[in-house]
Design a protein around this motif. Sequence first.
Motif, mmCIF file in Angstrom:
data_model
loop_
_atom_site.group_PDB
_atom_site.id
_atom_site.type_symbol
_atom_site.label_atom_id
_atom_site.label_comp_id
_atom_site.label_asym_id
_atom_site.label_seq_id
_atom_site.Cartn_x
_atom_site.Cartn_y
_atom_site.Cartn_z
ATOM 1 N N ARG A 7 0.862 -1.189 0.000
ATOM 2 C CA ARG A 7 0.000 0.000 0.000
ATOM 3 C C ARG A 7 0.893 1.232 0.000
ATOM 4 N N ASN A 8 0.457 2.280 -0.675
ATOM 5 C CA ASN A 8 1.199 3.537 -0.753
ATOM 6 C C ASN A 8 2.623 3.295 -1.265
ATOM 7 N N LYS A 22 -6.787 2.214 8.515
ATOM 8 C CA LYS A 22 -7.451 3.297 7.793
ATOM 9 C C LYS A 22 -7.883 4.414 8.756
ATOM 10 N N ASN A 56 -5.933 9.713 7.126
ATOM 11 C CA ASN A 56 -4.971 8.849 6.439
ATOM 12 C C ASN A 56 -4.619 7.634 7.289
ATOM 13 N N PRO A 57 -4.247 6.541 6.654
ATOM 14 C CA PRO A 57 -4.402 6.240 5.229
ATOM 15 C C PRO A 57 -5.888 6.209 4.846
ATOM 16 N N ASP A 86 3.706 8.316 6.350
ATOM 17 C CA ASP A 86 3.249 7.403 5.301
ATOM 18 C C ASP A 86 4.369 6.494 4.791
ATOM 19 N N ALA A 133 -3.927 6.153 -1.495
ATOM 20 C CA ALA A 133 -3.808 5.768 -0.091
ATOM 21 C C ALA A 133 -3.718 6.976 0.839
ATOM 22 N N ASP A 177 -3.142 -2.699 -4.662
ATOM 23 C CA ASP A 177 -2.687 -3.102 -3.336
ATOM 24 C C ASP A 177 -2.707 -4.624 -3.212
#
Length: 274
Positions: free
Chosen positions: A34-35, A56, A70-71, A97, A241, A268
């Motif tokens: 993710r990200n 999340k 965020n995320p 992040d 994300a 993802d």
Amino acid sequence: MKKSFLLIVASVVLAACSSLNNTATKPVDIQFIRNATLKINHNGKTFLVDPSLSAKNSFMSFVIPNKNLNPTVDLPLPIKQITNGLDAILVTHTHLDHFDTAAKKYINPNIPLFGQPFDKGVFEKSPFKNVSLIENKEEFKGTTIIRTNGKHGPDHMLKALGKVSGFVLKAKSYPTIYIVGDCLFDNEIKNNIKKYNPDIIIVNSGGAVFGGETILMDEKKAIELAKFTPKAKIIAVHMEALDHCKTTREIIRKEAKKAQVDIIVPNDGDFIKL
């Protein structure tokens, strides 16, 4: 004489075959989490890149003050699965992040961690016990880890945003991987590509906007990079994300097709074998 000649020919053929085997490139496995978080299996070792493992909406918005937004999405798989079987951690910089409280909580603190000298204070306060701050390069179990520089935004914002790095992974018989990090596409990145001639380039291309400025590559810059180095495999990440990233996967896929360049845009949890 004829027998000797055949032996010589056979020796030459075997030597050629041996040379080809020694230079053959072995595949690498990359799982996009993710990200900017990735698991890379390279030279028989598994590297976790930029671990941000928070749930999340658990840390601050980069757009709306005093809001935890965020995320914007959950992790695609359990944290135990993400942190299982790791040999080392690579942290390009310590923004939330890329290195968060969940990473500090859930990752085994004895696993070797490689980061940049700028983040020394953050790592000293973390639970990790085996931290190497790379000035130029380090050797790790047959892999050379090279730290590269870049700019996380325009010059007038660099003091506020802090220093960021990228990493190049090099090992005999394996593709060279360049993890660009949170960098704009400028001459420094171009020079890194020329110097290390990577086979695979991982590009953070979410087009993040902060303080009214673009601080990360977007689809246009990812395409420009792909055109600059057409022989490399480009993997675009750092999208969908975070609330300040404006470039989506669909935008990059669409624009890359229009520009007739190949860019891998994983979802993802996706696995990539190169």
